[in-house]
Enzyme design. Structure first.
Site, PDB file in Angstrom:
ATOM      1  N   LYS A 272       2.823   1.445 -11.204  1.00  0.00           N
ATOM      2  CA  LYS A 272       1.745   2.406 -10.969  1.00  0.00           C
ATOM      3  C   LYS A 272       1.548   3.199 -12.263  1.00  0.00           C
ATOM      4  O   LYS A 272       2.506   3.772 -12.781  1.00  0.00           O
ATOM      5  CB  LYS A 272       2.136   3.371  -9.853  1.00  0.00           C
ATOM      6  CG  LYS A 272       2.035   2.764  -8.470  1.00  0.00           C
ATOM      7  CD  LYS A 272       2.212   3.811  -7.387  1.00  0.00           C
ATOM      8  CE  LYS A 272       2.272   3.171  -6.017  1.00  0.00           C
ATOM      9  NZ  LYS A 272       1.012   2.508  -5.616  1.00  0.00           N
ATOM     10  N   ARG A 347       3.628  -4.323   2.725  1.00  0.00           N
ATOM     11  CA  ARG A 347       3.326  -5.432   3.640  1.00  0.00           C
ATOM     12  C   ARG A 347       4.422  -6.492   3.597  1.00  0.00           C
ATOM     13  O   ARG A 347       4.642  -7.194   4.578  1.00  0.00           O
ATOM     14  CB  ARG A 347       1.947  -6.010   3.289  1.00  0.00           C
ATOM     15  CG  ARG A 347       1.845  -6.498   1.880  1.00  0.00           C
ATOM     16  CD  ARG A 347       0.397  -6.745   1.449  1.00  0.00           C
ATOM     17  NE  ARG A 347      -0.294  -5.495   1.090  1.00  0.00           N
ATOM     18  CZ  ARG A 347      -1.549  -5.440   0.669  1.00  0.00           C
ATOM     19  NH1 ARG A 347      -2.288  -6.541   0.585  1.00  0.00           N
ATOM     20  NH2 ARG A 347      -2.096  -4.288   0.347  1.00  0.00           N
TER      21      ARG A 347
END
Ligand code: BES
Ligand code: MN
Ligand code: ZN
Length: 490
Positions: A272, A347
């Site tokens: 990030k 996920r």
């Protein structure tokens, strides 16, 4: 602080601060209000005139009553239009009153609000929720005590009769909400997979829950390659946590709550960038926080429903063993995943958690996850994205959210969009194109649930708020514990 509902009236109560809720159009001083005003030497009329109090929602005023009146301060709370009155208006009024009472240094407080829907028990419950949540302050990481410590000792809910059961229920729900908030607010050097497992152990012994913790080797045995792929970049061992509440007697139904438990999300090697909010990524276990918060509330409320609370906890970090972008992982249902972006890690952990959960043979599975920035872009920080393969389950969750004063909006599981998740080399990729990012994430999760009615709540927006809003102070919100508790207990 003690909250108690009584038959006492505004005319009979004496103490520090009296709060009275008024609708738009209800600010003409007549009837009981006029009698009260006489007792308070005309202070209510003066306050209304001097503050332009009009009963609009959010308009709240307070003033000192002079002399030796039975009430030291009078507070008027705008409730908005009477025909727009909802259960959440009562909860929000409770929160507004509590905040004002705190800033006024009140010691004893009486609250007079209209009974919602002829239901004094539910009215007492939501006022208690509003008061308790608004007054919650997290000072665990401060070295100095509060500059304005809470002096409030007693809160009396007037003209509701004895509502001890409803008040206790509200306090148990808030217990769960506050646990979720504190877990989310705590930084990643304080909440890790290991401490979450310890917390689960504590909940199990406090409330007599069953606990199973799968260590890394157990997860390997089960073939949880997706979850372990994420965990391999961390120095902290992964903990797959499975807590179970079983009611006495035969359960009416069996359900699971599964929470994304990333105690920090650095993004992995697809790191990030700064400016992306990387420093807020301690909140990435918001799903697990809500799961354990719900466990704490549900274990006290004791519904006749069996509930499994599950989180595949770890953090998304970088070390010499971290996943490479492009790695192919095999999940525990045998499906293969090309990791085109290591930042789509939630996920991956949920994939194995969902496969594990489905094997329990339950009536419904709800997962909660701070899954996508796209959900936050679509719905902002007040609304969770609800996805479901089952209309009935979706409706139950919408109803539970409405009663709890939390907001969800159903999003489409548009199967065509799974096209963007196709991989040339594996069964699927873990990250799709930018458009409809919260939908492709939900479609990814759907690959890991075969037959059980399933819903997914993307809570990337409402897990955290930067400014105080409604019953929530700025910071972690405990979303969507109230929804989960209402869903299980209804
Ligand atoms: N934890 C983030 C999502 C998130 C963003 C939560 C903002 C709370 C606030 C998640 O793991 C993530 O990084 N998602 C990526 C997915 C993308 C790489 C497909 C995203 O949303 O950008
Ligand atoms: Mn991520
Ligand atoms: Zn994440």
């Amino acid at each position: 602080m003690k909250i108690q509902a009584t038959d006492n009236t505004t005319l009979k109560w004496n103490g520090d601060t009296l709060a009275v809720g008024l609708f738009v159009g209800g600010v003409t001083v007549t009837g009981e209000l006029a009698q009260l005003d006489d007792k308070l030497a005309g202070t209510i009329k003066e306050l209304i005139a001097e503050s332009d109090f009009d009963g609009k929602f959010g308009k709240n005023v307070v003033t000192r009553v002079g002399g030796d009146a039975p009430v030291r301060k009078i507070m008027l709370i705008g409730l908005g239009d009477a025909d727009e009155f909802t259960l959440d208006t009562v909860r929000l009024a409770g929160a507004a009153i509590a905040r004002l009472a705190k800033s006024e240094h009140s010691q004893s407080l009486a609250i007079s609000l209209p009974i919602f829907n002829n239901d004094p028990a539910q009215t007492a419950q939501v006022i208690t929720e509003g008061v308790t949540l608004a007054l919650h302050e997290d000072r665990r990481f401060k070295s100095e005590p509060s500059e304005n410590p809470l002096k409030l000792e007693t809160v009396e809910l007037l003209e509701l009769g004895d509502q001890q059961a409803a008040i206790t229920k509200a306090e148990q729900i808030c217990d769960g909400v506050i646990l979720a908030k504190e877990l989310v607010a705590a930084p990643a050097n304080s909440v890790t997979a290991v401490t979450l497992a310890e917390l689960a152990q504590q909940l199990a012994s406090d409330y007599n829950l069953e606990l199973e913790i799968l260590e890394k080797a157990d997860c390997e045995q089960l073939g949880m390659g997706a979850y372990l792929g994420v965990a391999q970049g961390s120095e902290i061992p992964p903990k797959f946590i499975h807590l179970t509440y079983k009611p006495q007697g035969t359960p009416r139904r069996k359900v699971a709550i599964v929470g994304k438990g990333l105690t920090f999300d650095s993004g992995g090697l697809n790191l990030k960038p700064s400016g992306s909010g990387i420093e807020t990524m301690k909140m990435d276990m918001g799903g697990a926080g809500a799961t354990f918060g719900a466990a704490r509330a549900i274990a006290q409320l004791q519904p006749d429903v069996e509930v499994h609370f599950i989180s595949a906890a770890t953090e998304n970090m970088i070390n010499g063993r971290a996943m490479h972008p492009g790695d192919i992982l095999t999940a525990s249902n045998g499906k293969t995943i090309e990791v085109n972006n290591t930042d789509a890690e939630g996920r991956l952990t949920l994939a194995d958690a969902l496969v594990f959960t489905e094997k329990l043979g339950l009536d419904a599975i709800v997962d909660l996850a701070t899954l996508t920035g796209a959900s936050k872009i679509a719905l902002g920080d007040e609304i969770g994205g609800l996805f479901s393969t089952d209309d009935n389950l979706a409706q139950q969750l919408k109803d539970a959210a409405a009663v709890g004063g939390e907001k969800v909006w159903q999003m489409p599981l548009e199967d065509n969009y799974f096209e963007g998740m196709k991989s040339k080399i594996a069964d699927m990729k873990n990250a799709g194109p930018r458009p409809a990012g919260s939908i492709t994430a939900a479609l990814f999760l759907k690959q890991f649930v075969d037959r059980t009615p399933w819903a997914h709540i993307d809570m990337a927006g409402p897990a955290w708020i930067d400014k105080e809003s409604g019953v929530n102070n700025a910071g972690a919100t405990g979303f969507p514990v109230r929804t989960l508790v209402n869903w299980v207990c209804s």
